[in-house]
Design an enzyme around this catalytic site. Structure first.
Site, PDB file in Angstrom:
ATOM      1  N   LYS A  26       4.178  -1.083  30.764  1.00 24.26           N
ATOM      2  CA  LYS A  26       4.607  -2.357  30.159  1.00 24.26           C
ATOM      3  C   LYS A  26       4.189  -3.543  31.021  1.00 24.26           C
ATOM      4  O   LYS A  26       3.883  -4.623  30.511  1.00 24.26           O
ATOM      5  CB  LYS A  26       6.126  -2.372  29.951  1.00 24.26           C
ATOM      6  CG  LYS A  26       6.507  -2.092  28.530  1.00 24.26           C
ATOM      7  CD  LYS A  26       6.610  -0.638  28.151  1.00 24.26           C
ATOM      8  CE  LYS A  26       5.406   0.014  27.616  1.00 24.26           C
ATOM      9  NZ  LYS A  26       5.547   1.463  27.415  1.00 24.26           N
ATOM     10  N   ALA A  67      -5.097   9.771  19.723  1.00 17.64           N
ATOM     11  CA  ALA A  67      -4.656   8.415  19.354  1.00 17.64           C
ATOM     12  C   ALA A  67      -3.168   8.452  19.025  1.00 17.64           C
ATOM     13  O   ALA A  67      -2.731   7.989  17.979  1.00 17.64           O
ATOM     14  CB  ALA A  67      -5.475   7.894  18.177  1.00 17.64           C
ATOM     15  N   GLU A 124      -9.289  11.202  17.655  1.00 13.23           N
ATOM     16  CA  GLU A 124      -8.020  11.800  17.215  1.00 13.23           C
ATOM     17  C   GLU A 124      -8.300  12.986  16.305  1.00 13.23           C
ATOM     18  O   GLU A 124      -8.992  12.848  15.288  1.00 13.23           O
ATOM     19  CB  GLU A 124      -7.190  10.719  16.494  1.00 13.23           C
ATOM     20  CG  GLU A 124      -5.999  11.222  15.726  1.00 13.23           C
ATOM     21  CD  GLU A 124      -5.008  12.049  16.541  1.00 13.23           C
ATOM     22  OE1 GLU A 124      -4.574  11.576  17.603  1.00 13.23           O
ATOM     23  OE2 GLU A 124      -4.689  13.183  16.125  1.00 13.23           O
ATOM     24  N   VAL A 177     -12.283  17.062  19.945  1.00 12.58           N
ATOM     25  CA  VAL A 177     -13.138  17.165  21.128  1.00 12.58           C
ATOM     26  C   VAL A 177     -13.239  18.635  21.535  1.00 12.58           C
ATOM     27  O   VAL A 177     -12.248  19.363  21.543  1.00 12.58           O
ATOM     28  CB  VAL A 177     -12.556  16.319  22.280  1.00 12.58           C
ATOM     29  CG1 VAL A 177     -13.410  16.464  23.530  1.00 12.58           C
ATOM     30  CG2 VAL A 177     -12.466  14.852  21.861  1.00 12.58           C
ATOM     31  N   VAL A 235      -2.982  14.006  25.030  1.00 15.36           N
ATOM     32  CA  VAL A 235      -2.804  14.864  23.855  1.00 15.36           C
ATOM     33  C   VAL A 235      -1.401  15.460  23.843  1.00 15.36           C
ATOM     34  O   VAL A 235      -1.179  16.535  23.312  1.00 15.36           O
ATOM     35  CB  VAL A 235      -3.874  15.980  23.834  1.00 15.36           C
ATOM     36  CG1 VAL A 235      -5.256  15.397  23.608  1.00 15.36           C
ATOM     37  CG2 VAL A 235      -3.838  16.810  25.114  1.00 15.36           C
ATOM     38  N   HIS A 239      18.150 -19.336  12.483  1.00 17.20           N
ATOM     39  CA  HIS A 239      16.873 -19.869  12.030  1.00 17.20           C
ATOM     40  C   HIS A 239      16.365 -20.883  13.042  1.00 17.20           C
ATOM     41  O   HIS A 239      17.140 -21.707  13.506  1.00 17.20           O
ATOM     42  CB  HIS A 239      17.049 -20.560  10.676  1.00 17.20           C
ATOM     43  CG  HIS A 239      15.793 -21.205  10.172  1.00 17.20           C
ATOM     44  ND1 HIS A 239      14.743 -20.467   9.683  1.00 17.20           N
ATOM     45  CD2 HIS A 239      15.417 -22.511  10.129  1.00 17.20           C
ATOM     46  CE1 HIS A 239      13.765 -21.292   9.336  1.00 17.20           C
ATOM     47  NE2 HIS A 239      14.147 -22.534   9.598  1.00 17.20           N
TER      48      HIS A 239
END
Ligand code: NAD
Length: 476
Positions: A59, A189, A211, A245, A277, A451
């Site tokens: 992150k 992916a 993927e 792959v 994976v 809002h």
């Protein structure tokens, strides 16, 4: 050999294990937490994958790369010029390491203030709830009344794409690149592939994701997954579906990758290859065989809904047991088990666990997808609202994506909420609470939302489930 006695010994100090030890100590139990995270290097022993090489450092880099991307592509629209923009990956990595260091040392401080004994070493459960700990200073044995196994998981390695730490790496290696690779290949992916692919794409890499499945993000609501895929594509992520792959070879600094797609053999050359994976539970050689602790075929420790194993006084939590491999799921399991041991009643609501994919935009959801609800055969209604009609999203220059709410047609109960868009990971918290409290679509409709905020998109999606949306001009 010395022997210390504890009410609770937790093996594993990641986000499932360390909160279990803290909660046990808060409830008046004597608690120890054992962890063998590499003693060498700067990382501290506690925090596990999440803090050291997972959620937190990823992150940090996601934020840095996003800021760079926005400075490059968006600042101009705000009328802000920054001259020649540059990026210093070394400084970015140093910031990331600083955050990790602060948070991991924070756990040691928490242990101290709560009276948890942190022990660095590899733990192994022996007969009669004795825990053998092998550390730098030798081996000691702890006697425990209760043991919590929280050893987590590790990346799955493919036999034809072995990690070499430089050219072919796992997610941890991909968080430590010292520059953006020219061309970056990613096998898988899934969540990690998309998050890391986004980071390096924004920092300038050409990113190709291979993927095996024909569908992107099969666990995500289809409509939301399609919108996410559209946005990833627009960002330049080259996602190749149905691409299996089969071989890799590293030659003079280049990784040659061979994969099959649509019955044909294809090849690409990349500078770096990330293999993500999936992960496997770390349960091998954790428990002496004579205890008869059961593992399933994939190595997960078998537990009941309260994380009890078949062995009296032995519990298992987090990635090493069934369920989603999510830090927050592990944390809640750890806390639940500590409370059960202390004689309280506790449980985890597995139907209200949020999932977040930290790409930009984020994808977040809780509850059931539309396909899952459809399968139940019960009538349901759907409300959607596009961020294109949300004022705050426009001001943020992030007015793409949507919120989708699925509710029971008859009882109005909210069954699932799916979001792709700005701050989806934050917005989903309201939906988690709604599902936890068995809220109806009407409850959300009658809740006042400030809002202008992004949360109004949830409000409007709930209104839209009953065709009452006020600003539904622009459906995403
Ligand atoms: P994943 O299961 O999310 O995705 C792995 C993908 O690799 C799958 O789509 C699979 O079809 C594909 N794959 C497998 N073998 C392949 C092959 N030979 N060729 C091409 N594709 C192949 O796993 P992950 O992304 O590695 O993540 C591991 C775990 O960590 C997951 O459970 C994930 O939920 C968790 N995680 C969660 C977060 C988050 O919540 N934000 C972040 C990181 C990791």
């Amino acid at each position: 050999m010395t022997e210390k006695t504890f009410d609770v010994v937790v093996i594993g100090g990641g986000p499932a294990g360390y909160p279990a030890a803290i909660r046990a100590a808060q409830l008046g139990l004597s608690a120890a937490c054992v962890d063998s995270w590499p003693a060498e290097g700067k990382n501290r022993a506690f925090g596990g994958t999440c803090l050291n090489v997972g959620c937190i450092p990823s992150k940090a880099l996601l934020e840095s790369s996003e800021l760079y991307h926005r400075a490059r592509h968006e600042f101009g629209r705000h009328g802000i010029g920054v001259g020649t923009l540059s990026v210093d990956i070394g400084a970015m990595q140093a910031r990331k390491r600083g955050i990790v260091e602060q948070l991991t040392s924070g756990i040691e401080a928490l242990f101290k203030s709560n009276g948890v004994t942190g022990i660095k070493g590899r733990g192994r459960l022996l007969k009669d709830r004795r825990v053998e700990v092998t550390g730098a200073g030798g081996t000691e044995v702890l006697q425990a009344k209760n043991v919590i196994l929280a050893t987590g998981s590790t990346p799955i390695e493919l036999p034809f794409a072995r990690f070499d730490g430089t050219h072919i790496v796992d997610s941890a290696g991909a968080l430590a690149f010292d520059r953006a690779p020219g061309r970056l290949g990613i096998i898988g992916a899934g969540v990690i592939g998309l998050e890391l692919g986004s980071v390096w794409r924004r920092l300038g890499s050409e990113v190709v994701l291979l993927e095996a499945l024909d569908k992107l993000l099969p666990m995500v609501d289809e409509q939301v997954a399609k919108e996410a895929a559209r946005q990833y594509k627009a960002q330049g992520l080259d996602i190749r579906l149905g691409a299996k792959v089969s071989a890799t070879q590293v030659e003079r600094g280049i990784v040659h990758v061979e994969y099959s797609q649509g019955g044909k053999t294809e090849k690409i050359d990349v500078e770096r290859l990330i293999v993500c994976v999936g992960r496997r539970p770390l349960s091998a050689d954790l428990v002496a065989p004579e205890l008869g602790l059961k593992l399933d075929a994939r190595g997960f420790i078998e537990v009941d809904s309260h994380c009890r194993t078949k062995v009296e006084g032995v519990y298992a939590v987090g990635d090493v047991v069934r369920g989603p491999m999510l830090a927050h799921k592990g944390t809640e399991e750890g806390v639940m088990v500590a409370e059960l041991i202390a004689g309280h009643s506790a449980e985890v609501n597995y139907d209200a666990i949020p999932s977040v994919i930290y790409t930009a935009p984020e994808v977040a959801w809780v509850g059931r997808t539309e396909a899952e609800v459809r399968q139940t055969g019960k009538p349901y209604k759907v409300g959607t609202f596009g961020f294109g009609a949300n004022a705050r999203a426009k001001a943020l220059e992030q007015a793409a994506g949507l919120v989708k709410i699925i509710a029971d047609q008859k009882y109005d109960e909210i069954l699932g909420v799916h979001i792709v868009g700005p701050m989806a990971g934050e917005l989903v918290a309201e939906a988690v609470l709604a599902i936890e409290f068995e809220a109806s679509a009407e409850d959300l409709q009658r809740t006042v939302h400030a809002h202008p905020t992004l949360s109004e998109a949830l409000h409007e999606a709930a209104l839209s489930a009953d065709k009452r949306a006020l600003h539904a001009i622009n459906k995403a």
